[in-house]
Motif scaffolding. Sequence first.
Motif, PDB file in Angstrom:
ATOM      1  N   GLU A  50      39.882 100.091  49.715  1.00 38.78           N
ATOM      2  CA  GLU A  50      41.846  99.014  49.516  1.00 38.78           C
ATOM      3  C   GLU A  50      40.551  98.203  49.611  1.00 38.78           C
ATOM      4  OE1 GLU A  50      43.264  97.174  53.786  1.00 38.78           O
ATOM      5  OE2 GLU A  50      43.706  99.858  53.140  1.00 38.78           O
ATOM      6  N   ILE A  51      39.730  97.601  50.000  1.00 33.88           N
ATOM      7  CA  ILE A  51      38.414  96.549  50.281  1.00 33.88           C
ATOM      8  C   ILE A  51      38.627  95.988  48.540  1.00 33.88           C
ATOM      9  CG2 ILE A  51      36.223  95.719  50.539  1.00 33.88           C
ATOM     10  CD1 ILE A  51      36.151  97.251  53.106  1.00 33.88           C
ATOM     11  N   GLU A  52      38.098  97.256  47.937  1.00 24.62           N
ATOM     12  CA  GLU A  52      37.811  96.850  46.441  1.00 24.62           C
ATOM     13  C   GLU A  52      38.773  96.692  45.631  1.00 24.62           C
ATOM     14  OE1 GLU A  52      34.758  99.755  45.396  1.00 24.62           O
ATOM     15  OE2 GLU A  52      33.352  99.076  46.781  1.00 24.62           O
ATOM     16  N   LYS A  53      39.894  97.139  45.636  1.00 21.94           N
ATOM     17  CA  LYS A  53      41.021  97.103  44.798  1.00 21.94           C
ATOM     18  C   LYS A  53      41.538  95.293  44.937  1.00 21.94           C
ATOM     19  CE  LYS A  53      41.635 100.430  41.996  1.00 21.94           C
ATOM     20  NZ  LYS A  53      40.489 100.335  42.164  1.00 21.94           N
ATOM     21  N   LYS A  54      41.543  95.403  46.280  1.00 22.03           N
ATOM     22  CA  LYS A  54      41.549  93.531  46.980  1.00 22.03           C
ATOM     23  C   LYS A  54      41.014  92.349  46.350  1.00 22.03           C
ATOM     24  CE  LYS A  54      41.296  91.122  51.239  1.00 22.03           C
ATOM     25  NZ  LYS A  54      41.031  91.308  52.595  1.00 22.03           N
ATOM     26  N   TRP A  55      39.654  92.839  46.409  1.00 23.90           N
ATOM     27  CA  TRP A  55      38.679  91.382  45.425  1.00 23.90           C
ATOM     28  C   TRP A  55      38.536  91.510  44.109  1.00 23.90           C
ATOM     29  CZ3 TRP A  55      38.064  87.320  48.719  1.00 23.90           C
ATOM     30  CH2 TRP A  55      38.004  87.656  50.231  1.00 23.90           C
ATOM     31  N   GLN A  56      39.183  92.825  43.830  1.00 29.41           N
ATOM     32  CA  GLN A  56      38.913  92.442  42.098  1.00 29.41           C
ATOM     33  C   GLN A  56      40.063  91.921  41.846  1.00 29.41           C
ATOM     34  OE1 GLN A  56      38.659  96.954  41.266  1.00 29.41           O
ATOM     35  NE2 GLN A  56      36.245  97.489  41.806  1.00 29.41           N
ATOM     36  N   LYS A  57      41.571  92.010  42.292  1.00 32.05           N
ATOM     37  CA  LYS A  57      42.305  91.672  42.311  1.00 32.05           C
ATOM     38  C   LYS A  57      42.742  90.876  42.305  1.00 32.05           C
ATOM     39  CE  LYS A  57      47.245  92.287  43.463  1.00 32.05           C
ATOM     40  NZ  LYS A  57      48.269  91.878  44.168  1.00 32.05           N
ATOM     41  N   TRP A  66      39.616  87.881  42.482  1.00 26.61           N
ATOM     42  CA  TRP A  66      38.802  87.507  41.709  1.00 26.61           C
ATOM     43  C   TRP A  66      39.370  87.618  39.916  1.00 26.61           C
ATOM     44  CZ3 TRP A  66      34.248  91.962  42.484  1.00 26.61           C
ATOM     45  CH2 TRP A  66      34.099  92.040  43.365  1.00 26.61           C
ATOM     46  N   ASP A  67      40.122  88.220  39.410  1.00 26.95           N
ATOM     47  CA  ASP A  67      41.261  88.829  38.242  1.00 26.95           C
ATOM     48  C   ASP A  67      41.891  87.094  38.673  1.00 26.95           C
ATOM     49  OD1 ASP A  67      40.691  90.285  36.008  1.00 26.95           O
ATOM     50  OD2 ASP A  67      41.785  91.519  36.495  1.00 26.95           O
ATOM     51  N   GLU A  68      42.978  87.484  39.349  1.00 29.72           N
ATOM     52  CA  GLU A  68      43.809  86.713  39.896  1.00 29.72           C
ATOM     53  C   GLU A  68      43.530  84.986  39.992  1.00 29.72           C
ATOM     54  OE1 GLU A  68      46.757  87.431  42.682  1.00 29.72           O
ATOM     55  OE2 GLU A  68      47.096  89.509  41.701  1.00 29.72           O
ATOM     56  N   ASN A  69      42.396  84.559  40.540  1.00 31.07           N
ATOM     57  CA  ASN A  69      42.113  83.110  40.476  1.00 31.07           C
ATOM     58  C   ASN A  69      41.171  83.008  39.589  1.00 31.07           C
ATOM     59  OD1 ASN A  69      43.102  82.030  43.419  1.00 31.07           O
ATOM     60  ND2 ASN A  69      42.199  84.504  43.223  1.00 31.07           N
ATOM     61  N   ASN A  70      40.644  84.021  38.570  1.00 31.11           N
ATOM     62  CA  ASN A  70      40.162  83.536  37.961  1.00 31.11           C
ATOM     63  C   ASN A  70      38.635  83.272  38.060  1.00 31.11           C
ATOM     64  OD1 ASN A  70      41.811  83.725  35.134  1.00 31.11           O
ATOM     65  ND2 ASN A  70      42.247  81.972  35.946  1.00 31.11           N
ATOM     66  N   VAL A  71      37.950  83.942  39.313  1.00 28.62           N
ATOM     67  CA  VAL A  71      36.098  82.887  39.092  1.00 28.62           C
ATOM     68  C   VAL A  71      35.396  83.533  38.884  1.00 28.62           C
ATOM     69  CG1 VAL A  71      34.777  83.852  40.988  1.00 28.62           C
ATOM     70  CG2 VAL A  71      37.295  84.435  42.044  1.00 28.62           C
ATOM     71  N   PHE A  72      35.543  84.269  38.091  1.00 29.25           N
ATOM     72  CA  PHE A  72      34.026  84.272  36.740  1.00 29.25           C
ATOM     73  C   PHE A  72      34.734  83.759  35.902  1.00 29.25           C
ATOM     74  CE2 PHE A  72      33.750  87.357  40.013  1.00 29.25           C
ATOM     75  CZ  PHE A  72      32.751  86.867  40.870  1.00 29.25           C
ATOM     76  N   GLU A  73      35.520  82.830  35.416  1.00 24.66           N
ATOM     77  CA  GLU A  73      35.735  82.029  34.212  1.00 24.66           C
ATOM     78  C   GLU A  73      34.900  80.755  34.305  1.00 24.66           C
ATOM     79  OE1 GLU A  73      39.701  82.141  32.605  1.00 24.66           O
ATOM     80  OE2 GLU A  73      39.552  79.741  31.646  1.00 24.66           O
ATOM     81  N   VAL A  74      33.591  80.555  32.864  1.00 22.27           N
ATOM     82  CA  VAL A  74      32.904  78.895  33.174  1.00 22.27           C
ATOM     83  C   VAL A  74      33.884  78.772  32.081  1.00 22.27           C
ATOM     84  CG1 VAL A  74      31.056  80.515  34.263  1.00 22.27           C
ATOM     85  CG2 VAL A  74      31.036  80.774  31.951  1.00 22.27           C
ATOM     86  N   LYS A  75      33.671  77.618  32.410  1.00 21.09           N
ATOM     87  CA  LYS A  75      33.248  75.764  31.169  1.00 21.09           C
ATOM     88  C   LYS A  75      31.573  75.414  31.141  1.00 21.09           C
ATOM     89  CE  LYS A  75      37.948  76.177  31.395  1.00 21.09           C
ATOM     90  NZ  LYS A  75      38.869  76.378  33.112  1.00 21.09           N
ATOM     91  N   ILE A  76      32.035  74.692  30.421  1.00 22.16           N
ATOM     92  CA  ILE A  76      31.031  73.631  29.522  1.00 22.16           C
ATOM     93  C   ILE A  76      30.610  72.319  31.007  1.00 22.16           C
ATOM     94  CG2 ILE A  76      30.128  72.025  28.307  1.00 22.16           C
ATOM     95  CD1 ILE A  76      31.247  73.446  25.570  1.00 22.16           C
TER      96      ILE A  76
END
Length: 921
Positions: free
Chosen positions: A7-14, A16-26
């Motif tokens: 449950e936990i893993e599904k929840k956080w993967q979702k 990260w995806d939805e909030n673009n947590v790992f999208e980086v910009k200059i």
Amino acid sequence: MEYNFQEIEKKWQKYWDENNVFEVKINTEKPKYYVLDMFPYPSGAGLHVGHPLGYIASDIYSRFKRHKGFNVLHPMGYDAFGLPAEQNAIQTGRHPADTTKEYIARYRNQLKNIGFSYDWSREVTTSNPKYYRWTQWIFTQLFKHWFNNKTQKADSIENLIKHFEKFGTKNIDAAYSIELTFSADEWNNKSEKEKLLILSNYRLAFRAKTMVNWCPELGTVLANDEVKEGVSVRGGFPVFQKEMDQWSLRVTAYSERLLNGLDELEWSDSLKEIQRNWIGKSSGAEVYFKIADSEDQILIYTTRPDTIYGATFMVIAPESNLVQKLTTKSKKQEVEKYLDYTSKRTERERIADTKSITGVFTGSYAVNPFTEEKIPIWTSDYVLGGYGTGAIMAVPAHDSRDYAFATHFGLKIIQVVEGADITAESYDDKNGKMINSGIINGLEVKDAIEKIINEIENKKLGARKINFRLRDAIFSRQRYWGEPFPIYYKEGVPYIIEDNELPLLLPEIDKFAPTETGEPPLARAENWKYQGKYEYELSTMPGFAGSSAYYIRYMDATNEEQFVSPDAVNYWRNVDFYIGGIEHAVGHLIYARFWNKFLKDIGVTVEEEPFKKLVNQGMIQGRSNFVYRIKNTNKFVSFNLRNDYDITPIHVDVNIVHNDELDIEAFKKYSPDFENAEFILEDGKYICGWEIEKMSKSKYNVVNPDSIIEQYGADTLRLYEMFLGPIEQSKPWNTQGIEGIHRFLRKFWRLYFDNEYNFNVSDEKATNDELKVLHRTVKKLNEDIEKLSYNTAISEMMICVNNLGTLKTNKQEILEPLVILISPFAPHIAEELWQKLGKSGTIADEDYPVHNDKYLIEATVNYPVAINGKTRFTIELPADASKDEIEKAAVSDDRIAKYIEGTQIRKVIVVPKRMVNVVAK
RNA sequence: GCGGGUGUGGUGAAAUUGGCAGACACGCUAGACUUAGGAUCUAGUGCCGCGAGGCUUGUGGGUUCGAGUCCCUCCACCCGCACCA
């Protein structure tokens, strides 16, 4: 609440995806850090547990660096063009674009399940026209440039043309295929077509007749790194040497820079050594030998010009065009026969058969320029057409190959270096004094080389010469599934298509096979012509084309105007940390360095080297299980009883074996053959044997990450793969050990809960003991992660959790930093606990804890006391005890008497904070 | 042949770089709790020996008060290159 990882893993993967947590910009406010994985080739089998090893390691480092305040670029993509997809297409008739798309979807899914912190907005696929448009563009740039040896940089063809128009080839020092000399007048009087043909002699991407590795089974030519032991790396098919008209990249122009650049790189010594070896720099001299009774001469290359007085014959490569010239009438038949024999041999045969000595005398003689003696000219395939000048002066006394040849054919041997008896073997060492050597007699080899080269240059017999083993990269493949060349032909001359016409799309064809007339598959494309009239190039680019600059494209992956914007490349610069398999040591890692250097020369990139630090992760090997069938029966005997029977070991699927015990019911269902199988058990169990082998379908030992994740969770998988041992090391996958890691995560989770699984963290002040446990771990983790020593980092976390468990800690002051500590390794559980601690958002941006030495001070030190180097007992002393006090305490201890009985203390060695050694005799 | 690397318990491995070898796990043994155990907990577990004790980091030697670590010899395995003149 129990640790419900699914449950936990599904929840956080979702999340990260939805909030673009790992999208980086200059972000110029923050230092950048670029962490790169070698992107995968998506195959139908999907990922097995071996693939993510490197990805997990780099992900931990990325997340750690992010916690440390870096702006981390961590992208992923797919190396999607290439042979296997096409071979599959030939077999199944399915379009490689379709299967590739499908496989990529599967890979992406599997990768997301492991919880990687990739910036998915930068995903690239090399077979996507939006991507390969830039691969084609770089090719056009290579086509439009030549390499100036003087400046050691690429320069535009326009500049070369201007020079030719004014000065001809005078004062040009260019990297070329063959040496050309012409005046400005001569150039200016040439036709357009002639000029273009001359220019291709200088272009960094050029079409030329060269000796290539031809693989008939694959129906294509291959680059040197795609051939190993004379067979194709993909498929293992025989390879022949053949002269063909092919596209090549002039990587050799960059030999010196490729070699020098290695020094500054943080790569393993062995990897750098492999590259140095592959580049293969050697220094020596080129020397002309006159042919007797002729105006012609032979140019040879030697690294041992000092031995020239001992050159008693010459050998030229069979593929050299000199052979025809030098063969006398009487020898013609014999030579023809020999040439026929060598041309029919595959590379493999030639390599396997280095012992049998073959060759024929051409009938001609050369004149040794120093001894003035006439020496016979032979041809033999121990001399390679592709290296040096394709001809050698043979010095049998000091070269083992020449020696073998000379003794086999009864040729003259003259010793010219003192130091060994040469009646049984040659003396190849560069040590000793010259003898029988005219003007260099008495000199040491090193000095003799210098003197003789000077003499050779003075006498205009030749010149000092550096040679490289590195070959230009054959760049065309007679295959379908690759980038089309942005090239069309007018009157047989190749022209580049305009930038604004890119990409040149891969056309549809009816069948993924060569035409009946032997043309590449692209010849099947209908109405596929430039401007409706000019033939396109029918070959496609090789696998390494798409991977040679992908790390730059990630910096600005969606830019439709440029390959990469100056802003992006000036910020991200190059890869700080690259991780991938050692199998790319000479292919990808040479080509990518070469492209990067070229792109730097033309102002696209900014760093000389693309990959600052590189780690090669080890392979995960399979651990196969076996059952033992008694011959000619359907009866299976357990492992430890097998020696009493005549048995055949049979691979059994590791997924129906637990801790080497066979699940008999599952086995019976596994195949109809085993339905009625009988078993001879030990202690009521059927125990399987095991062996470490390559992980592969055929050995039934493939473990899929998805099934591990389902059973234990992604965090467990991540931790376990890292816990197995150092990343660089290869190690077998053994599912048994995973329990320990999973147990650790559950223990970790329980720290935050009471016995009824209610979240239970208090804000009480932590004790010194608790703080000491925490800070010790903080210190060790910071050190270990920086060293990529993840296995020891994890064991330190285990120790920490064990200690906190013993102390029954539930204090926020300890448990809060602890979550951040584990988050690079096990991000899902960390996010969940972080949220339970009342925090909002992601844990990914929190500062990584830093230790404070004041909590680590120990009041006492436990000193081991050794007598003559053997530890006998320990004494506990205050940490600030002086050397004298320690010595006194040790020597006056009652326990010492029995060990020094009958001897006298000679010396006492005290190392403060460490140990005491009493020397008694 | 040349170049690079690795050898530590039944298994994966650790060892602050010359200072208590085997941390941390797996596995195994015994016990507790359990209807059950592929759950959990406790204790033990390098080897030999009943014991005192001895031995132990592929082999043999050396340096040192002290060596898994440094030096030399040999052995085994892995990787790369291989008629590269």
